[in-house]
Write an enzyme that holds these catalytic residues in place. Structure first.
Site, mmCIF file in Angstrom:
data_model
loop_
_atom_site.group_PDB
_atom_site.id
_atom_site.type_symbol
_atom_site.label_atom_id
_atom_site.label_comp_id
_atom_site.label_asym_id
_atom_site.label_seq_id
_atom_site.Cartn_x
_atom_site.Cartn_y
_atom_site.Cartn_z
ATOM 1 N N LYS A 77 -68.143 63.568 103.192
ATOM 2 C CA LYS A 77 -68.247 62.109 103.269
ATOM 3 C C LYS A 77 -69.040 61.662 104.495
ATOM 4 C CE LYS A 77 -66.945 60.545 100.313
ATOM 5 N NZ LYS A 77 -67.552 60.565 98.944
ATOM 6 N N ARG A 112 -69.839 61.970 111.596
ATOM 7 C CA ARG A 112 -69.663 60.539 111.418
ATOM 8 C C ARG A 112 -68.407 60.107 112.159
ATOM 9 N NH1 ARG A 112 -68.668 57.956 105.371
ATOM 10 N NH2 ARG A 112 -68.860 55.740 105.927
#
Length: 590
Positions: free
Chosen positions: A290, A402
């Site tokens: 993700k 991230r």
């Protein structure tokens, strides 16, 4: 006979026949000499308990490490520079200002005399507790001085021999976790460290063992002497660990980097099988999940023409396998073997390097557990050198990272929709467990709080273990990037790893891809728009009715904060490459 007149005059006063008497008396009354005598007395008084208990601690540490043969193995991080300097300076001070009969010899014979000193303390305390009359401290010499060294020596020898045989029979597994980051530091498995400490004990205790056996058998006891006399021996002992770790660093790191820098070949790895020669991946985009790895896959395969992503599919194979091979993190796939894995890629020649590089974009390799990196190292270590260089040294790992809170929210949305959400620790109805996508009582906020409580309970149960992967490897635990990267550093050099911030990719993808291609030794072709142009780093308002409360974001930020700091530390203290579109301190902007 009467003394001559001159000598009789000299005998009238003390020291009159000794021309140095007054000088020595003057020296003895000086404050410096009185201080040195007091210091020497203090040293002799306290050296017995210090050396005795040091002996016990040393033996206990060695036995614990040798017992790691039977249990899960840990890694010991060593830095020998400061202990070496401390030992050398201390020994110099003892040599210069201390009486040789106590301090200097104590440094040389410390281990051999330690047991005798410890037993002297024990015997004195025992007699004091019993309020008995003073007696020679070695009155019970057999039970206190002879039997225990024999028992300890034979116990250590038996355990050391078993551990050594166990390591020798599987040498590669025993030493595969050994790594060196500098000339004075290294990471060494506890079993290997225990073998070293055990060897020191056996060599150092041998005089005690020999003397005890000689006494029992009626032979004369030999002198307790481990090391020969001379001023150089303690200094040699002080620098020996530095020399050992420095040699390890030269052999494991410097020679590897030298061979890498002088080769003119690309990072292509060509593997020859019985029927063909195929590329094997030398570039791995490990994740994170993700973190826009699918977009990175599309951009790299489009704008880096030398990359072969292994898109040759077999019959009835899903197109998903063009990107995600899952060879190293799913046992049923791994069991199909290397011939299946390399058949995904183009043919090549082991004699000629055409610059084509195989790449595997499986995004779960980073979070999938400790065995993935170990399998990669073990398998590539067995591959024959490709175009003049060891195959495992040609591997390069790209890690797209991230903000862990945003990543967790994105994971929740996706995993809930396809019923793969990690719900361990959640109290859900049977209906919800069977169909998470339609469960209205399950919200991101409630799920996130359950995951943090699960992590807290797991940490309390075993505070010595890392949360990842011992408590979990997906969901909340998938954002513990520092622990995941440390796992790869156990098996590969830091110079083989590059960290790419997702924000840098979404902000200026062409520049980042150009920098990444330079690090990989590949060409970057600016041909059309990049996929990253359509991405957003924040998904708080992404598809779905669920949202993240500000209090939940704050809680998760506090949970991840120490691990983000650990990530900064790992990048700054190692040779990991940071693709620098933005500065390191802004890797996760809030």
């Amino acid at each position: 006979d009467a003394l001559p007149q001159e000598e009789s005059l000299l005998a009238e006063s003390p020291g009159s026949r000794d021309v140095g008497y007054e000088l020595r008396n003057k020296r003895a009354s000086s404050g410096w000499n009185r201080f040195m005598w007091g210091w020497s007395y203090w040293h002799v008084t306290w050296s017995n308990p210090i050396n005795g208990y040091w002996f016990v601690a040393y033996v206990a540490a060695a036995m614990y490490m040798l017992l790691e043969t039977f249990f899960a193995k840990d890694i010991v991080e060593l830095n020998v520079l400061y202990p070496a300097i401390h030992f050398a300076v201390t020994t110099t001070i003892l040599f210069v200002i201390g009486p040789q009969s106590t301090m200097w010899r104590g440094c040389q014979d410390r281990f051999a005399f330690a047991w005798v000193r410890l037993m002297a303390i024990f015997d004195s305390c025992e007699k004091a507790m019993k309020e008995v009359k003073a007696a020679p401290w070695n009155s019970s010499a057999y039970m206190e001085l002879m039997a225990p060294p024999i028992v300890i020596f034979l116990s250590v020898f038996g355990l050391w021999s078993y551990s050594f045989a166990n390591c020798a029979l599987d040498y590669q597994t025993c030493v595969e976790d050994v790594s060196s980051n500098s000339y004075v530091s290294a990471k060494i498995p506890t079993q290997v460290m225990g073998l070293f400490l055990g060897a020191v004990i056996l060599v150092s205790m041998f005089p005690l063992f020999r003397c005890s056996m000689s006494n029992i058998m009626g032979y004369p006891m030999y002198k307790f002497r481990v090391l020969p006399g001379g001023a150089t021996i303690p200094y040699f002992l002080a620098v020996a660990p530095v020399l050992i770790l420095g040699s390890m660093y030269m052999l494991m790191v410097v020679s590897d980097s030298a061979s890498t820098s002088t080769t003119s070949y690309s990072s292509q790895i060509c593997v020859a099988s019985e029927s063909s020669q195929n590329l094997a991946p030398s570039v791995f985009v490990l994740g994170c999940s993700k973190c826009a790895t699918t977009s990175l896959y599309q951009d790299m395969t489009t704008h880096m023409p030398q990359i072969d992503a292994g898109t040759h599919l077999g019959s009835n194979e899903s197109s998903v396998m063009e990107k995600d091979k899952h060879f190293f993190d799913e046992e049923d796939v791994y069991s199909q073997g290397w011939s299946w894995y390399t058949s995904r890629y183009s043919n090549c020649s082991t004699d000629e390097d055409d610059g084509t590089v195989g790449a595997d974009f499986t995004e779960t390799y980073l979070e999938s557990g400790a065995m993935t990196a170990r399998k990669m190292k073990a398998d590539y270590a067995q591959v024959a050198p490709s175009h003049g260089e060891e195959a495992y040294l040609k591997l390069k790992f790209v890690v797209m990272l991230r903000d862990p809170v945003d990543r967790l929210f994105s994971y929740y949305q996706s995993a809930k929709a396809d019923n793969t959400l990690d719900i361990e620790g959640c109290d859900l109805s049977t209906k919800c467990e069977e169909d998470l996508s339609s469960c209205t009582t399950l919200t991101f906020d409630s799920w996130a709080y359950d995951q943090v409580e699960r992590a807290s309970a797991c940490e309390k149960a075993d505070s010595s273990a890392d949360l990842w992967p011992s408590c979990g490897d997906t969901g909340l635990f998938g954002g513990l990037y520092s622990q995941q990267i440390e796992e790869y550093l156990t098996f590969f050099n830091a110079s083989q790893i590059a960290v790419v911030p997702m924000e840098a990719y979404t902000s200026d993808a062409p520049q980042l891809l150009d920098n990444l291609a330079s690090w990989l030794g590949l060409d970057f072709v600016r041909d059309g728009m990049t996929i990253a142009a359509d991405l957003s780093t924040s998904e708080e308002t992404s598809a779905g009715s669920d949202e993240m409360a500000s209090s939940t974001r704050s809680m998760l930020g506090s949970f991840y904060e120490p691990y983000v700091k650990d990530l900064y530390d790992v990048i700054s203290r190692t040779d990991i490459t940071f693709i620098d579109i933005i500065s390191l301190q802004d890797i996760f902007r809030r």
